[in-house]
Design a protein around this motif. Structure first.
Motif, PDB file in Angstrom:
ATOM      1  N   THR A 293     -14.944  62.561  69.506  1.00  0.00           N
ATOM      2  CA  THR A 293     -14.174  63.266  68.234  1.00  0.00           C
ATOM      3  C   THR A 293     -13.510  62.612  67.579  1.00  0.00           C
ATOM      4  OG1 THR A 293     -14.363  65.363  68.348  1.00  0.00           O
ATOM      5  CG2 THR A 293     -17.249  64.328  67.969  1.00  0.00           C
ATOM      6  N   ALA A 294     -12.335  62.922  68.248  1.00  0.00           N
ATOM      7  CA  ALA A 294     -10.997  62.838  67.954  1.00  0.00           C
ATOM      8  C   ALA A 294     -10.330  61.128  68.133  1.00  0.00           C
ATOM      9  CB  ALA A 294      -9.696  63.008  69.495  1.00  0.00           C
ATOM     10  N   ARG A 295     -11.297  59.774  68.611  1.00  0.00           N
ATOM     11  CA  ARG A 295     -11.592  58.961  68.708  1.00  0.00           C
ATOM     12  C   ARG A 295     -12.418  58.033  67.786  1.00  0.00           C
ATOM     13  NH1 ARG A 295      -9.944  60.216  73.266  1.00  0.00           N
ATOM     14  NH2 ARG A 295      -8.053  59.880  74.359  1.00  0.00           N
ATOM     15  N   MET A 296     -13.283  58.855  67.455  1.00  0.00           N
ATOM     16  CA  MET A 296     -15.066  58.226  66.691  1.00  0.00           C
ATOM     17  C   MET A 296     -15.304  59.204  65.593  1.00  0.00           C
ATOM     18  SD  MET A 296     -15.231  55.950  69.041  1.00  0.00           S
ATOM     19  CE  MET A 296     -16.866  55.386  67.989  1.00  0.00           C
ATOM     20  N   ALA A 297     -15.331  58.377  64.376  1.00  0.00           N
ATOM     21  CA  ALA A 297     -15.841  59.056  63.480  1.00  0.00           C
ATOM     22  C   ALA A 297     -17.542  59.074  62.520  1.00  0.00           C
ATOM     23  CB  ALA A 297     -15.156  58.740  62.450  1.00  0.00           C
ATOM     24  N   THR A 298     -18.311  59.329  62.202  1.00  0.00           N
ATOM     25  CA  THR A 298     -19.240  59.832  61.661  1.00  0.00           C
ATOM     26  C   THR A 298     -19.523  60.114  60.099  1.00  0.00           C
ATOM     27  OG1 THR A 298     -21.733  60.279  62.120  1.00  0.00           O
ATOM     28  CG2 THR A 298     -19.640  61.892  61.941  1.00  0.00           C
ATOM     29  N   ALA A 299     -20.594  59.554  59.605  1.00  0.00           N
ATOM     30  CA  ALA A 299     -21.276  59.780  57.799  1.00  0.00           C
ATOM     31  C   ALA A 299     -20.540  61.155  57.656  1.00  0.00           C
ATOM     32  CB  ALA A 299     -21.652  59.633  57.769  1.00  0.00           C
ATOM     33  N   ARG A 300     -19.756  61.764  56.597  1.00  0.00           N
ATOM     34  CA  ARG A 300     -19.504  63.846  56.472  1.00  0.00           C
ATOM     35  C   ARG A 300     -21.234  63.746  55.564  1.00  0.00           C
ATOM     36  NH1 ARG A 300     -16.587  67.798  55.812  1.00  0.00           N
ATOM     37  NH2 ARG A 300     -16.769  68.553  53.456  1.00  0.00           N
ATOM     38  N   GLY A 301     -21.980  63.093  54.905  1.00  0.00           N
ATOM     39  CA  GLY A 301     -23.116  63.374  53.879  1.00  0.00           C
ATOM     40  C   GLY A 301     -24.367  63.333  54.703  1.00  0.00           C
ATOM     41  N   GLY A 302     -25.673  63.739  54.256  1.00  0.00           N
ATOM     42  CA  GLY A 302     -26.373  63.501  55.297  1.00  0.00           C
ATOM     43  C   GLY A 302     -26.606  64.821  55.431  1.00  0.00           C
ATOM     44  N   PHE A 303     -27.830  65.394  55.366  1.00  0.00           N
ATOM     45  CA  PHE A 303     -28.192  66.757  56.537  1.00  0.00           C
ATOM     46  C   PHE A 303     -29.909  66.176  57.517  1.00  0.00           C
ATOM     47  CE2 PHE A 303     -30.652  70.413  56.831  1.00  0.00           C
ATOM     48  CZ  PHE A 303     -30.433  71.499  56.569  1.00  0.00           C
ATOM     49  N   ALA A 304     -28.679  65.295  58.598  1.00  0.00           N
ATOM     50  CA  ALA A 304     -29.662  64.260  59.263  1.00  0.00           C
ATOM     51  C   ALA A 304     -29.492  65.331  61.039  1.00  0.00           C
ATOM     52  CB  ALA A 304     -28.972  63.041  60.487  1.00  0.00           C
TER      53      ALA A 304
ATOM     54  N   PRO B 235     -35.533  60.666  65.497  1.00  0.00           N
ATOM     55  CA  PRO B 235     -34.528  60.266  65.493  1.00  0.00           C
ATOM     56  C   PRO B 235     -33.968  60.293  64.034  1.00  0.00           C
ATOM     57  CG  PRO B 235     -36.868  59.419  65.362  1.00  0.00           C
ATOM     58  CD  PRO B 235     -36.873  60.664  65.243  1.00  0.00           C
ATOM     59  N   VAL B 236     -31.871  59.689  64.758  1.00  0.00           N
ATOM     60  CA  VAL B 236     -31.267  59.502  63.285  1.00  0.00           C
ATOM     61  C   VAL B 236     -30.684  58.094  63.133  1.00  0.00           C
ATOM     62  CG1 VAL B 236     -28.475  60.180  63.436  1.00  0.00           C
ATOM     63  CG2 VAL B 236     -30.301  61.576  64.205  1.00  0.00           C
ATOM     64  N   ALA B 237     -30.807  57.731  62.037  1.00  0.00           N
ATOM     65  CA  ALA B 237     -31.212  56.164  61.831  1.00  0.00           C
ATOM     66  C   ALA B 237     -28.971  56.069  60.780  1.00  0.00           C
ATOM     67  CB  ALA B 237     -32.091  55.889  60.369  1.00  0.00           C
TER      68      ALA B 237
ATOM     69  N   GLU C  99     -16.746  52.568  59.391  1.00  0.00           N
ATOM     70  CA  GLU C  99     -17.574  53.100  58.591  1.00  0.00           C
ATOM     71  C   GLU C  99     -18.923  53.689  59.372  1.00  0.00           C
ATOM     72  OE1 GLU C  99     -17.146  55.513  54.320  1.00  0.00           O
ATOM     73  OE2 GLU C  99     -16.123  53.671  54.886  1.00  0.00           O
ATOM     74  N   VAL C 100     -19.176  54.638  58.954  1.00  0.00           N
ATOM     75  CA  VAL C 100     -20.536  55.419  59.148  1.00  0.00           C
ATOM     76  C   VAL C 100     -20.449  55.545  57.421  1.00  0.00           C
ATOM     77  CG1 VAL C 100     -22.850  56.679  59.835  1.00  0.00           C
ATOM     78  CG2 VAL C 100     -20.962  56.321  61.665  1.00  0.00           C
ATOM     79  N   THR C 101     -21.339  55.014  56.731  1.00  0.00           N
ATOM     80  CA  THR C 101     -21.528  55.331  55.439  1.00  0.00           C
ATOM     81  C   THR C 101     -22.601  55.913  55.003  1.00  0.00           C
ATOM     82  OG1 THR C 101     -23.077  52.505  55.113  1.00  0.00           O
ATOM     83  CG2 THR C 101     -20.426  52.525  54.876  1.00  0.00           C
ATOM     84  N   GLY C 102     -23.913  55.620  55.997  1.00  0.00           N
ATOM     85  CA  GLY C 102     -25.245  57.325  55.971  1.00  0.00           C
ATOM     86  C   GLY C 102     -25.268  57.325  56.761  1.00  0.00           C
ATOM     87  N   VAL C 103     -26.274  58.193  56.656  1.00  0.00           N
ATOM     88  CA  VAL C 103     -26.600  58.661  58.583  1.00  0.00           C
ATOM     89  C   VAL C 103     -27.637  59.660  58.195  1.00  0.00           C
ATOM     90  CG1 VAL C 103     -25.539  60.865  58.950  1.00  0.00           C
ATOM     91  CG2 VAL C 103     -26.307  59.667  60.497  1.00  0.00           C
ATOM     92  N   TRP C 104     -29.495  59.545  58.131  1.00  0.00           N
ATOM     93  CA  TRP C 104     -30.312  60.575  57.973  1.00  0.00           C
ATOM     94  C   TRP C 104     -31.244  59.819  59.113  1.00  0.00           C
ATOM     95  CZ3 TRP C 104     -29.381  55.215  56.415  1.00  0.00           C
ATOM     96  CH2 TRP C 104     -30.684  55.206  56.633  1.00  0.00           C
TER      97      TRP C 104
END
Length: 265
Positions: free
Chosen positions: A204-215, A252-254, A236-241
């Motif tokens: 996680t120190a080297r990678m980022a994910t979306a902040r929003g989205g109750f996934a 599954p996570v998209a 950028e991960v612009t959306g996750v669900w």
């Protein structure tokens, strides 16, 4: 200690359920200090976890990516694949795959129990050794591929156990692989931990994910946290669900992913 830290990281978001209770106590006691304490607690919780309450972003991305622990005990493989394909993914990363698995995307590669399926040609692919030290079993749970100039990892870290540090050891090894990359990277995997888990810090120190989205993805029947991750560096991960429940014990996570837009988490 690692087990306690991993489960405490999963439990922390649920502490937000205590805010209404504490607020009720403050009202009942008519206590200004209690009100202030609740305000401080609520503000800290919202700063740390409030983003997960936001809906998944509708912002476009370069790629639609699906991550799923398929489960080697999945009794509905065809239905599971149909669920994954319903979002018209460009990339699908799967763990606990079986040899006869058929996914209707034109390009794929499988090493051990992890696989990548792609709408676009895979220009190179190789296994990634993230096997924990001291584990003698035939254990192949990582791959690295290149798709349209983007490095793609699919991994499955060990579960967190009281008697071993295998999950954290595997995370540290994966972190060294990621540190050596110089271009855009997309990581898909069952990390057996939420992003707040300190044992996953090498990743996680080297990678980022979306902040929003109750996934939240695990367990599928009543998810308590997202241990299945889609992460990016150099984009950028612009959306996750999450998608509908399948024959797996994970959801599954998209995600929509933009790559080549910049630097790090």
């Amino acid at each position: 200690m690692g087990v306690l830290l991993a489960w405490s990281a999963i439990a922390l978001p649920w502490l937000g359920l205590g805010v209404p209770v504490l607020f009720g106590v403050a009202v009942w006691r008519r206590s200004v200090p209690a009100f202030l304490a609740v305000l401080v607690f609520a503000s800290g919780w919202l700063a740390a976890f409030g983003g997960s309450l936001l809906p998944a972003s509708a912002a476009p991305g370069d790629l639609v990516v699906v991550q799923h622990n398929f489960s080697d005990e999945n009794r509905d493989p065809a239905g599971t694949i149909a669920t994954l394909m319903a979002v018209r993914p460009d990339l699908i990363g799967l763990e606990e795959v079986t040899a006869d698995l058929e996914v209707p995307l034109p390009h794929h590669v499988v090493f051990g129990t992890v696989g990548l399926w792609s709408r676009y040609p895979i220009s190179s692919a190789a296994p990634v050794d993230i096997k924990p030290h001291g584990l003698d079993a035939d254990w192949r749970r990582g791959l690295r591929a290149v798709v349209r100039g983007v490095v793609v990892y699919v991994v499955h870290l060990p579960s967190v156990r009281l008697d071993t540090g295998w999950r954290d050891d595997s995370a540290a090894q994966l972190g060294r692989w990621l540190a050596a990359e110089r271009g855009p990277v997309v990581l898909m995997g069952d990390l057996n931990g939420v992003v707040e888990d300190r044992g996953l810090r090498p990743i996680t120190a080297r990678m980022a994910t979306a902040r929003g989205g109750f996934a939240w993805s695990f367990p599928a029947a009543l998810p308590v946290g997202r241990i299945d991750q889609v992460m990016v560096r150099g984009g950028e991960v612009t959306g996750v669900w999450t998608l509908a429940r399948t024959g797996s014990d994970h959801l599954p996570v998209a995600a929509r992913v933009t790559v080549g837009g910049g630097g790090g988490p």
